[in-house]
Structure formats: C-alpha cells, structure tokens
Design an enzyme around this catalytic site. Structure first.
Site, mmCIF file in Angstrom:
data_model
loop_
_atom_site.group_PDB
_atom_site.id
_atom_site.type_symbol
_atom_site.label_atom_id
_atom_site.label_comp_id
_atom_site.label_asym_id
_atom_site.label_seq_id
_atom_site.Cartn_x
_atom_site.Cartn_y
_atom_site.Cartn_z
ATOM 1 N N PHE A 157 -0.269 4.083 -12.013
ATOM 2 C CA PHE A 157 -0.296 3.421 -13.352
ATOM 3 C C PHE A 157 -1.926 3.337 -14.071
ATOM 4 O O PHE A 157 -2.068 3.453 -15.114
ATOM 5 C CB PHE A 157 0.052 2.049 -13.410
ATOM 6 C CG PHE A 157 -0.892 0.963 -12.798
ATOM 7 C CD1 PHE A 157 -1.844 0.499 -13.729
ATOM 8 C CD2 PHE A 157 -0.743 0.321 -11.539
ATOM 9 C CE1 PHE A 157 -2.823 -0.468 -13.161
ATOM 10 C CE2 PHE A 157 -1.666 -0.541 -11.220
ATOM 11 C CZ PHE A 157 -2.722 -0.972 -11.905
ATOM 12 N N LYS A 181 6.692 12.647 -11.559
ATOM 13 C CA LYS A 181 7.442 11.428 -11.720
ATOM 14 C C LYS A 181 5.917 10.659 -12.015
ATOM 15 O O LYS A 181 5.228 9.942 -10.965
ATOM 16 C CB LYS A 181 7.908 11.095 -10.555
ATOM 17 C CG LYS A 181 8.868 9.563 -10.644
ATOM 18 C CD LYS A 181 8.638 8.759 -9.619
ATOM 19 C CE LYS A 181 7.508 7.692 -9.377
ATOM 20 N NZ LYS A 181 7.315 6.871 -10.412
ATOM 21 N N SER A 234 -1.231 3.566 -4.073
ATOM 22 C CA SER A 234 -1.911 2.895 -3.123
ATOM 23 C C SER A 234 -1.363 3.428 -1.424
ATOM 24 O O SER A 234 -0.779 4.329 -1.273
ATOM 25 C CB SER A 234 -1.151 1.552 -2.973
ATOM 26 O OG SER A 234 0.622 1.767 -2.735
ATOM 27 N N CYS A 289 -9.459 3.726 -8.770
ATOM 28 C CA CYS A 289 -9.626 3.864 -7.208
ATOM 29 C C CYS A 289 -11.068 4.023 -6.992
ATOM 30 O O CYS A 289 -11.488 4.208 -5.626
ATOM 31 C CB CYS A 289 -8.969 5.072 -6.902
ATOM 32 S SG CYS A 289 -9.255 6.749 -7.437
ATOM 33 N N GLU A 388 -7.970 -3.933 -0.475
ATOM 34 C CA GLU A 388 -8.388 -3.577 -1.701
ATOM 35 C C GLU A 388 -7.746 -4.530 -2.760
ATOM 36 O O GLU A 388 -6.544 -4.950 -2.588
ATOM 37 C CB GLU A 388 -7.673 -2.062 -1.791
ATOM 38 C CG GLU A 388 -7.761 -1.699 -3.634
ATOM 39 C CD GLU A 388 -7.180 -0.267 -3.875
ATOM 40 O OE1 GLU A 388 -5.879 -0.368 -3.383
ATOM 41 O OE2 GLU A 388 -7.473 0.433 -4.374
HETATM 42 P P1 NAD Z 1 1.527 2.222 -6.397
HETATM 43 O O1 NAD Z 1 1.423 3.031 -4.854
HETATM 44 O O2 NAD Z 1 2.392 1.330 -6.456
HETATM 45 O O3 NAD Z 1 2.633 3.464 -7.061
HETATM 46 C C1 NAD Z 1 2.162 4.898 -7.266
HETATM 47 C C2 NAD Z 1 3.369 5.679 -7.204
HETATM 48 O O4 NAD Z 1 4.242 5.475 -5.994
HETATM 49 C C3 NAD Z 1 4.289 5.175 -8.584
HETATM 50 O O5 NAD Z 1 4.646 6.512 -9.059
HETATM 51 C C4 NAD Z 1 5.330 4.487 -7.760
HETATM 52 O O6 NAD Z 1 6.771 4.602 -8.652
HETATM 53 C C5 NAD Z 1 5.412 4.855 -6.601
HETATM 54 N N1 NAD Z 1 5.925 3.910 -5.614
HETATM 55 C C6 NAD Z 1 5.546 2.577 -5.559
HETATM 56 N N2 NAD Z 1 5.859 1.905 -4.414
HETATM 57 C C7 NAD Z 1 7.085 3.052 -3.643
HETATM 58 C C8 NAD Z 1 7.712 2.811 -2.486
HETATM 59 N N3 NAD Z 1 7.662 1.836 -2.001
HETATM 60 N N4 NAD Z 1 8.293 4.087 -2.364
HETATM 61 C C9 NAD Z 1 7.955 5.257 -2.825
HETATM 62 N N5 NAD Z 1 7.363 5.250 -4.020
HETATM 63 C C10 NAD Z 1 6.814 4.143 -4.442
HETATM 64 O O7 NAD Z 1 0.184 2.420 -6.825
HETATM 65 P P2 NAD Z 1 -0.176 1.571 -8.414
HETATM 66 O O8 NAD Z 1 -0.002 0.289 -8.185
HETATM 67 O O9 NAD Z 1 0.579 2.311 -9.273
HETATM 68 O O10 NAD Z 1 -1.686 2.280 -8.414
HETATM 69 C C11 NAD Z 1 -2.826 1.562 -7.859
HETATM 70 C C12 NAD Z 1 -3.053 2.149 -6.259
HETATM 71 O O11 NAD Z 1 -3.394 3.570 -6.782
HETATM 72 C C13 NAD Z 1 -4.474 1.567 -6.044
HETATM 73 O O12 NAD Z 1 -4.254 1.547 -4.606
HETATM 74 C C14 NAD Z 1 -5.591 2.684 -6.210
HETATM 75 O O13 NAD Z 1 -6.543 2.504 -5.426
HETATM 76 C C15 NAD Z 1 -4.797 3.980 -5.959
HETATM 77 N N6 NAD Z 1 -5.439 5.156 -6.507
HETATM 78 C C16 NAD Z 1 -5.851 5.957 -5.843
HETATM 79 C C17 NAD Z 1 -6.544 7.242 -6.424
HETATM 80 C C18 NAD Z 1 -7.223 7.901 -5.640
HETATM 81 O O14 NAD Z 1 -7.380 9.282 -5.885
HETATM 82 N N7 NAD Z 1 -7.179 7.913 -4.243
HETATM 83 C C19 NAD Z 1 -6.477 7.311 -7.752
HETATM 84 C C20 NAD Z 1 -5.957 6.377 -8.654
HETATM 85 C C21 NAD Z 1 -5.192 5.239 -7.973
#
Ligand code: NAD
Length: 497
Positions: A157, A181, A234, A289, A388
């Site tokens: 997000f 997605k 995440s 991130c 985090e």
């Molecule tokens: P999230 O992991 O909750 O969601 C990311 C994606 O995964 C979404 O599209 C979501 O629909 C999907 N998802 C969520 N739970 C799932 C599950 N149980 N099974 C399968 N798919 C699932 O992350 P968020 O809250 O949207 O974003 C924040 C996180 O992203 C933070 O941890 C941040 O550090 C990380 N992030 C990392 C980078 C990087 O380059 N390393 C960049 C941006 C954000």
C-alpha cells in the site's frame, strides 16, 4: 446528515484484455482517504477464476507482443511517460487521496515511477546481447535476451505509483505480458496508470490488473502459465510468496520489510543531518521500506541529537494531506495500522524503553493519525528495536563507538538500508564496508536505489537472487539465448541426402 453507506462507494474494476470491469465479490476491502476516513472505493476480493481470466488474456497477448519490435515497444513507453507527465499533478493527488501521504511525498512517489518508465524505454540498449566473431575457426558466438512469458506483480500500500512501476514497465518492455495485483488498500492509482498505458497504445491483454487479496496472490503463485513473480510487501508474506512461487517452478523476486538505521557521528554536520533524519523517519508517516527507524547517536552527540530531533518533531505540521498542501506529515494507512502502532508504543514502554514523545496522544477527530513517537535508551533485545514498526516511530540507541554501533546493527534481521552521518571519510568507509545492508547512505537519509540501479535489499528484506529494477530487473524478466554459428565461404551442400 450523510446517508452514504459502504455500498455507495464505487467498486474498483479489474482491467483484463483491455477492458475495465467492476466485478462483484462476496467480500470487499474498503478504500479510504486515510486523512478523513472517508470511503472512496471498494476493492472486490476476487477469486482464482479472475486470475485465470487475466492470465489467459496475458498469455494470448504474449504471442504477438513478444515478437513486437523494440522500436514499437519503446515508442509506447515514451508516449506513456509523456502521458504521465501530462497527468503528473492528478496522479499525485490520487496517491495522496488513497494513501494519505503529503502532496510533495506523492509527487516523489510518481516521479520515481516516471523514472522507471524512462529506464524501461531504454530497453533496446539494456537487452542487447553480445557477439564474438571467430571464437573458433569459422565459428561465431552470440547471445540475446528473450522474453519469458506471463509475469505477475503483487504490491504493497505504501507506494501506489512507484512500486507497481518498478515492475510492469520493465517486464513489458522486455517483451513479456503482465498481471498486476495492487494492494487492495490503494488500487486506484494502478487503474489510472492502466488507462494511460492503453492511451499510449499498448495492445489489449499485454497489461492486466486483478483486484483481491490472499486468494488472488496464491492463485498467481501457483498458476501454471505465470512464469515470474515480483512481490513487494511485508517479510512474512514475502517469504510465503517466495516459497509458494518457487515450489511451483517460477522465478521469484520477493522484497520484504525492513528496519533501517540512521547513525550519527559526533562530527556530523548538524542542520543537514537533522533534515535528513526527519525526512527519513517521519516522511510518508514512517511508512517507507527505507524509513529510518533506528537512530544511533554515537558517543557524546547523543543528548544534543535527541534534543534537536524532539524539537523538530514538536514542530511538525500534521494535517489532512488531501486538504492542506502545507501538511508535513499525514496519517497512517488505516484504522488497523493506527491501533497496531498504538499497541506497539504501549509494548515498547512496558518493555523498558524511555518514551520521549508518545504518538498516541495526538488527538484528531477523524482520519487515521498517529503522532511522531520517540523511544530513547532502547536496548538491542527490545521488541521495538527488533520489529519493523512501519509508522512514525523512531527508536534511539546510544552506542559509545562506531564499532559498537556496527556490532549492534549486525543483530538486525533485515537488510534494506543504513545511513551514516559524518564528516569523516574513514568512518564512512568503515560503515560502507561493514554494514550488513544492501543500500547504504552517506549523509543521505533515504538511500533508496533509483531506477538506474537495482533495489538491493539483503537478509530478511529480500528473498531471491535478481532484485527489482535496474539491470538485475532486465535479467529477471528475460532469459539468455546463446547461438553458435559455423560459416565459411566454402560451406555449401556437396551431395544430396
Ligand atoms: P503486506 O505484506 O500486508 O501486503 C503486500 C501484498 O501482499 C498486498 O498486495 C496484499 O494483498 C498481499 N497479502 C497480504 N497478506 C497476504 C497473505 N497472507 N497471503 C498472500 N498475500 C497477502 O504489506 P503492506 O502492509 O501492504 O505494505 C507494507 C510492508 O511492505 C512493510 O513491511 C514494508 O517494509 C514493505 N515494503 C517493502 C519494500 C521493499 O522494497 N523491501 C517496499 C515497500 C514496502
């Protein structure tokens, strides 16, 4: 009095085969303006059959798109860039509306995305192979990089424009077709990008979007016609996507969470260091991130550093980012995130860290706000140090020396970013050499790789081999073909079969 209900919010469409369709689903994720809590959309949490439709459209489009000339492909991305420039302000406003970051931060989100499109438009040069004439007598060798098929991207997000743009422009420019997605919490910017890409002349089916959550993700990870997956989110989900995708024979690049360090030496330049710390820790309300979340004040700088950071925190203008362009910090993404952070602040305090500024005290009548928070006297074993936090919260440690600081940082399980602030080349060099993180800043608060480089997280911040963007991205989205040819002037058929 408003009588609006959940059902009045528009259903976010999918984009499949060049058409936008708002499918109904059993469950929806509400899309909010996080500054106000206003409902602005409903993301249908679709099922595997919708993934199938999108992947089939992409597989069909691959047949002709993979043979399309580089001239035509790059022409489309030059037009796409022009359209993004035309719509730049509107895109930034949309990012602010669905994500809550300030307008300036949203402009940065879109600008970094435009740079990825510019990079992808250079694909003819990037994907060029090698040629070695006469590698043996009469034998020439050459390589080319070939598209791989239907690729998929799953995004978080926190960067509604930039993170999807890390992925699909490069994949498509390489000759692949794509299924995205987006985060179900911020699906609107991606839809606008799809409209612009269609306007730029991209053929139907080359780029597709499916809306949903876990079910869609798992269906993409296991679909037999998806060959490559890019994930950003995440760490727990990154690990899941990596394992599931790999076990189904796909190449996977999976970027996870982070815990980034800002280390201040006593000889650091105070004003620019303070600006960099504030931007890194509280920019995007700490939801980057690459956000600095561990502040290390080395030796005698610690007290003065803490006081100046506290002063700057107290001066931050926190407001509705969609109404006030002067706001310097906005809300977090949703009520769930707000209460998660409030809990973590409580746990940090109970765990023994000294709570110098308490973001729970920020009182606003609407929106999902958490005030800037500072923990001091944090110890390496504490939860607020290890986990985090992903919000406007900074945890401060006071190592006596650079060696001690580096030792402590070596215990962090993540490995995205780490920055040092110093005027000493020797200290900077030691930090660069010894920090176990993939992106290092020297007097830079957010050392995030720009589009020309790959976004090189380490440890639990990345699962896979080839990172997102840059030349590693080109390799990820292509495979190499090697050709050996034997020709000489006398080579001709001398007898029939
Ligand atoms: P999230 O992991 O909750 O969601 C990311 C994606 O995964 C979404 O599209 C979501 O629909 C999907 N998802 C969520 N739970 C799932 C599950 N149980 N099974 C399968 N798919 C699932 O992350 P968020 O809250 O949207 O974003 C924040 C996180 O992203 C933070 O941890 C941040 O550090 C990380 N992030 C990392 C980078 C990087 O380059 N390393 C960049 C941006 C954000």
């Amino acid at each position: 009095m408003s009588t609006a209900t959940l059902l009045d919010a528009p259903v976010v469409p999918v984009f499949v085969g060049g058409k936008f369709t708002p499918h109904q689903a059993e469950e929806y994720q509400s899309v909010f303006n996080p500054s106000t809590g206003e409902l602005i959309g409903r993301t249908p949490l679709l099922g595997a059959e919708h993934v199938d439709a999108a992947v089939e459209a992409a597989a069909k489009a691959f047949e002709s798109w993979s043979r399309t000339s580089y001239t035509k492909r790059t022409g489309i991305f030059f037009r796409f860039k022009e359209l993004m420039e035309r719509e730049f302000d509107a895109l930034a406003q949309l990012v602010t509306r669905e994500n809550g970051k300030t307008l300036d931060e949203a402009r940065g989100d879109v600008r970094r995305g435009v740079e990825c499109v510019e990079f992808a438009a250079g694909i003819s040069h990037l994907a060029k192979g090698e040629f070695l004439p006469q590698l043996a007598e009469h034998i020439d060798g050459q390589t080319s990089r070939e598209p791989i098929g239907v690729c998929a991207g799953i995004t978080p997000f926190n960067f509604p424009a930039m993170v999807p743009l890390w992925m699909f422009p490069l994949a498509i420019a390489c000759g692949n077709t794509y299924v995205l997605k987006p985060s179900e919490k911020v699906p609107l910017t991606a839809i606008r990008l799809a409209e612009l890409l269609r306007e730029a002349g991209l053929p139907d089916g080359v780029f597709n979007i499916v809306q949903g959550g876990r079910e869609v993700v798992d269906a993409l990870c296991t679909h037999p016609k998806v060959v490559a997956l890019s994930f950003v989110g995440s760490t727990a989900v990154a690990r899941h996507v990596y394992a599931l995708g790999c076990s189904h024979g796909k190449r996977v690049q999976s970027a996870g969470g982070a815990k980034n360090v800002l280390l201040v030496m006593p000889d650091a330049e105070p004003d620019s260091t303070l600006r960099a710390i504030m931007g890194s820790a509280f920019g995007c309300a700490g939801q980057r991130c690459m956000a600095g979340s561990v502040l290390m004040g080395v030796g005698e700088v610690a007290d003065a550093l803490r006081d100046r950071v506290v002063g700057a925190m107290d001066a931050l203008k926190i407001d509705d980012t969609s109404a006030n362009p002067q706001a310097e910090m906005g809300p977090v993404i949703d009520a769930g995130s707000q209460s998660r952070l409030r809990d973590l602040i409580g746990q940090g305090e109970k765990g023994g860290a000294k709570l110098v500024r308490d973001g729970r005290k920020l009182d606003r009548d609407r929106g999902f706000f958490v005030g800037p928070t500072l923990f001091d006297e944090v110890e390496p074993g504490m939860k607020v140090f290890r986990d985090e936090l992903f919000g406007p919260a900074l945890t401060m440690l006071r190592p006596k020396t650079l060696d001690e600081a580096i030792r402590i940082m070596g215990t962090i399980s993540y490995g995205n970013g780490a920055s040092i602030f110093t005027t000493s080349g020797g200290a900077a060099r030691q930090f660069i050499r010894e920090m176990p993180a993939g992106m290092i800043g020297v007097n830079v608060g957010v050392p995030a790789a720009p589009a020309l480089f790959s976004f090189s997280g380490w440890n639990h911040s990345f699962f896979g081999d080839l990172h997102v963007m840059g030349v590693e991205g080109v390799k990820f989205y292509t495979r190499q073909k090697m050709v050996l040819s034997r020709w000489d002037s006398t080579y001709k058929r001398t007898q029939g079969w």
